[in-house]
Design a protein around this motif. Structure first.
Motif, mmCIF file in Angstrom:
data_model
loop_
_atom_site.group_PDB
_atom_site.id
_atom_site.type_symbol
_atom_site.label_atom_id
_atom_site.label_comp_id
_atom_site.label_asym_id
_atom_site.label_seq_id
_atom_site.Cartn_x
_atom_site.Cartn_y
_atom_site.Cartn_z
ATOM 1 N N ALA A 236 0.830 -1.205 0.000
ATOM 2 C CA ALA A 236 0.000 0.000 0.000
ATOM 3 C C ALA A 236 0.865 1.256 0.000
ATOM 4 O O ALA A 236 0.575 2.231 -0.703
ATOM 5 C CB ALA A 236 -0.936 -0.009 1.208
ATOM 6 N N ALA A 237 1.937 1.256 0.793
ATOM 7 C CA ALA A 237 2.842 2.403 0.814
ATOM 8 C C ALA A 237 3.525 2.587 -0.541
ATOM 9 O O ALA A 237 3.680 3.723 -1.025
ATOM 10 C CB ALA A 237 3.887 2.225 1.918
ATOM 11 N N LEU B 35 10.327 4.419 4.176
ATOM 12 C CA LEU B 35 9.637 5.048 5.306
ATOM 13 C C LEU B 35 8.780 4.031 6.057
ATOM 14 O O LEU B 35 8.768 4.011 7.302
ATOM 15 C CB LEU B 35 8.761 6.202 4.798
ATOM 16 C CG LEU B 35 7.913 6.924 5.848
ATOM 17 C CD1 LEU B 35 8.802 7.598 6.882
ATOM 18 C CD2 LEU B 35 6.991 7.945 5.188
ATOM 19 N N ALA B 36 8.087 3.153 5.319
ATOM 20 C CA ALA B 36 7.266 2.135 5.968
ATOM 21 C C ALA B 36 8.134 1.165 6.776
ATOM 22 O O ALA B 36 7.752 0.753 7.877
ATOM 23 C CB ALA B 36 6.446 1.376 4.919
ATOM 24 N N MET C 171 -5.632 6.382 -0.147
ATOM 25 C CA MET C 171 -5.903 7.217 1.015
ATOM 26 C C MET C 171 -4.619 7.850 1.543
ATOM 27 O O MET C 171 -4.625 9.009 1.986
ATOM 28 C CB MET C 171 -6.557 6.383 2.111
ATOM 29 C CG MET C 171 -7.970 5.943 1.788
ATOM 30 S SD MET C 171 -9.110 7.330 1.606
ATOM 31 C CE MET C 171 -9.086 7.972 3.275
ATOM 32 N N LEU C 172 -3.523 7.124 1.472
ATOM 33 C CA LEU C 172 -2.247 7.662 1.941
ATOM 34 C C LEU C 172 -1.754 8.789 1.042
ATOM 35 O O LEU C 172 -1.165 9.765 1.515
ATOM 36 C CB LEU C 172 -1.214 6.539 2.004
ATOM 37 C CG LEU C 172 0.187 6.889 2.535
ATOM 38 C CD1 LEU C 172 0.110 7.442 3.952
ATOM 39 C CD2 LEU C 172 1.090 5.674 2.495
ATOM 40 N N ALA C 173 -2.008 8.661 -0.262
ATOM 41 C CA ALA C 173 -1.519 9.656 -1.218
ATOM 42 C C ALA C 173 -2.556 10.734 -1.532
ATOM 43 O O ALA C 173 -2.262 11.640 -2.323
ATOM 44 C CB ALA C 173 -1.107 8.960 -2.517
ATOM 45 N N LEU C 174 -3.729 10.648 -0.933
ATOM 46 C CA LEU C 174 -4.823 11.555 -1.304
ATOM 47 C C LEU C 174 -4.498 13.032 -1.110
ATOM 48 O O LEU C 174 -4.824 13.849 -1.990
ATOM 49 C CB LEU C 174 -6.085 11.180 -0.529
ATOM 50 C CG LEU C 174 -7.390 11.823 -1.007
ATOM 51 C CD1 LEU C 174 -7.650 11.478 -2.461
ATOM 52 C CD2 LEU C 174 -8.548 11.368 -0.133
ATOM 53 N N TYR D 163 -0.853 6.968 10.234
ATOM 54 C CA TYR D 163 -1.604 6.156 9.273
ATOM 55 C C TYR D 163 -0.917 4.812 9.044
ATOM 56 O O TYR D 163 -1.576 3.768 8.984
ATOM 57 C CB TYR D 163 -1.737 6.918 7.954
ATOM 58 C CG TYR D 163 -2.568 6.187 6.913
ATOM 59 C CD1 TYR D 163 -3.956 6.256 6.926
ATOM 60 C CD2 TYR D 163 -1.959 5.406 5.935
ATOM 61 C CE1 TYR D 163 -4.722 5.581 5.996
ATOM 62 C CE2 TYR D 163 -2.713 4.726 4.999
ATOM 63 C CZ TYR D 163 -4.096 4.819 5.033
ATOM 64 O OH TYR D 163 -4.849 4.140 4.102
ATOM 65 N N LEU D 164 0.408 4.826 8.922
ATOM 66 C CA LEU D 164 1.139 3.575 8.738
ATOM 67 C C LEU D 164 1.020 2.679 9.963
ATOM 68 O O LEU D 164 0.926 1.453 9.842
ATOM 69 C CB LEU D 164 2.612 3.880 8.432
ATOM 70 C CG LEU D 164 2.900 4.503 7.063
ATOM 71 C CD1 LEU D 164 4.373 4.870 6.948
ATOM 72 C CD2 LEU D 164 2.512 3.550 5.943
ATOM 73 N N GLU D 165 1.014 3.272 11.150
ATOM 74 C CA GLU D 165 0.843 2.473 12.368
ATOM 75 C C GLU D 165 -0.516 1.775 12.370
ATOM 76 O O GLU D 165 -0.615 0.595 12.737
ATOM 77 C CB GLU D 165 0.987 3.362 13.595
ATOM 78 C CG GLU D 165 2.403 3.858 13.839
ATOM 79 C CD GLU D 165 2.496 4.738 15.064
ATOM 80 O OE1 GLU D 165 1.447 4.977 15.697
ATOM 81 O OE2 GLU D 165 3.604 5.198 15.375
ATOM 82 N N ARG D 166 -1.568 2.494 11.964
ATOM 83 C CA ARG D 166 -2.895 1.872 11.890
ATOM 84 C C ARG D 166 -2.920 0.783 10.822
ATOM 85 O O ARG D 166 -3.571 -0.251 10.992
ATOM 86 C CB ARG D 166 -3.958 2.933 11.589
ATOM 87 C CG ARG D 166 -4.226 3.878 12.752
ATOM 88 C CD ARG D 166 -5.509 4.657 12.540
ATOM 89 N NE ARG D 166 -5.450 5.466 11.332
ATOM 90 C CZ ARG D 166 -4.997 6.727 11.304
ATOM 91 N NH1 ARG D 166 -4.581 7.311 12.426
ATOM 92 N NH2 ARG D 166 -4.989 7.408 10.176
#
Length: 262
Positions: free
Chosen positions: A95-96, A133-134, A186-189, A240-243
């Motif tokens: 996803a990242a 980063l992830a 959603m991460l890139a929105l 967001y990455l933690e979730r």
């Protein structure tokens, strides 16, 4: 004189072999541990050390010879379980990476790619940045330790057995894979929204002032604004990455229960 029967020898082999296969399959497919930069000897050695530590607590094993057809069937099952667990965790990193691909496409950096040994294909620069980063966030929240704890727990949730795995578990994995693109979007929105607004502004400007070369002006503007937004948005992506990692562990628990027929 110490005498060892063939049945005892087979029992000792099975007690080490079957847990070792599941752990090695996870080490080869999971994030961080399964990266191509990690030497194969390190993966095998770590899997062997974990097996020695965990094997006494695995529980009763099926009375099956490791060299028989049933023993090979159990080995294949352990490989499938380990790979499925690794893929469930890799979905968050996918996803990242998809978020980096989408942002790079809007910034005009989709052509800036290089060969990534981890995937064996050309990867966009921003996708590689988001993956790094992830990985850093995953290590910061002790995700690698939680993943090893989930691996140890898997021997209680899904004991080693000659019984076939439940088909519903693969549906859980497919369902989680279907959400990769949505999670990346959603991460890139935020970046996509601003960059799309800039592109629309450039299009309107081109219609009102045709003599202005939008292609010569628009690319530097999009690239500059994208880099500034990356500097602002990237520090805010950690929650967001933690979730996302938390959801991965929840999916991992559902996967084990579903494979066990629960």
């Amino acid at each position: 004189m110490v005498s060892v029967t063939l049945e005892q020898l087979y029992g000792w082999m099975a007690q080490f072999l079957w847990p070792f296969v599941r752990m090695l399959a996870l080490m080869g497919s999971a994030p961080v541990f399964g990266e191509s930069s990690v030497p194969a000897r390190a993966k095998v050695g770590l899997a062997a050390v974990l097996t020695v530590a965990v094997a006494p607590a695995v529980g009763p094993l099926p009375d099956v010879s490791p060299g028989s057809l049933d023993g090979l069937w159990i080995v294949a099952q352990q490989v499938l379980i380990g790979v499925a667990m690794g893929l469930a965790m890799r979905m968050a990193f996918a996803a990242a990476q998809s978020a980096g691909e989408l942002v790079g496409l809007q910034m005009g950096l989709s052509f800036a790619s290089f060969f990534d040994p981890a995937t064996g294909a050309n990867t966009a620069v921003l996708a590689r940045l988001m993956n790094i980063l992830a990985v850093l966030v995953f290590l910061a929240v002790d995700g690698h330790l939680l993943m090893l704890a989930a691996l140890v727990h898997s021997f209680q949730a899904l004991p080693i057995s000659a019984e076939p795995l439940a088909v519903g578990g693969w549906g859980v994995l497919v369902e989680w894979a279907s959400q990769v693109l949505a999670a990346g979007l959603m991460l890139a929105l935020p970046l996509i929204t601003v960059l799309l607004t800039i592109n629309l502004s450039m299009a309107i400007l081109n219609r009102t002032a045709p003599q202005l070369s939008v292609f010569a002006v628009g690319f530097p503007i999009s690239l500059t604004v994208g880099l500034v937004l990356l500097a602002i948005v990237l520090p805010q992506t950690t929650p967001y990455l933690e979730r996302l990692f938390e959801q991965s562990f929840q999916v991992l628990d559902r996967l084990l229960n579903s494979l066990a027929g629960g």
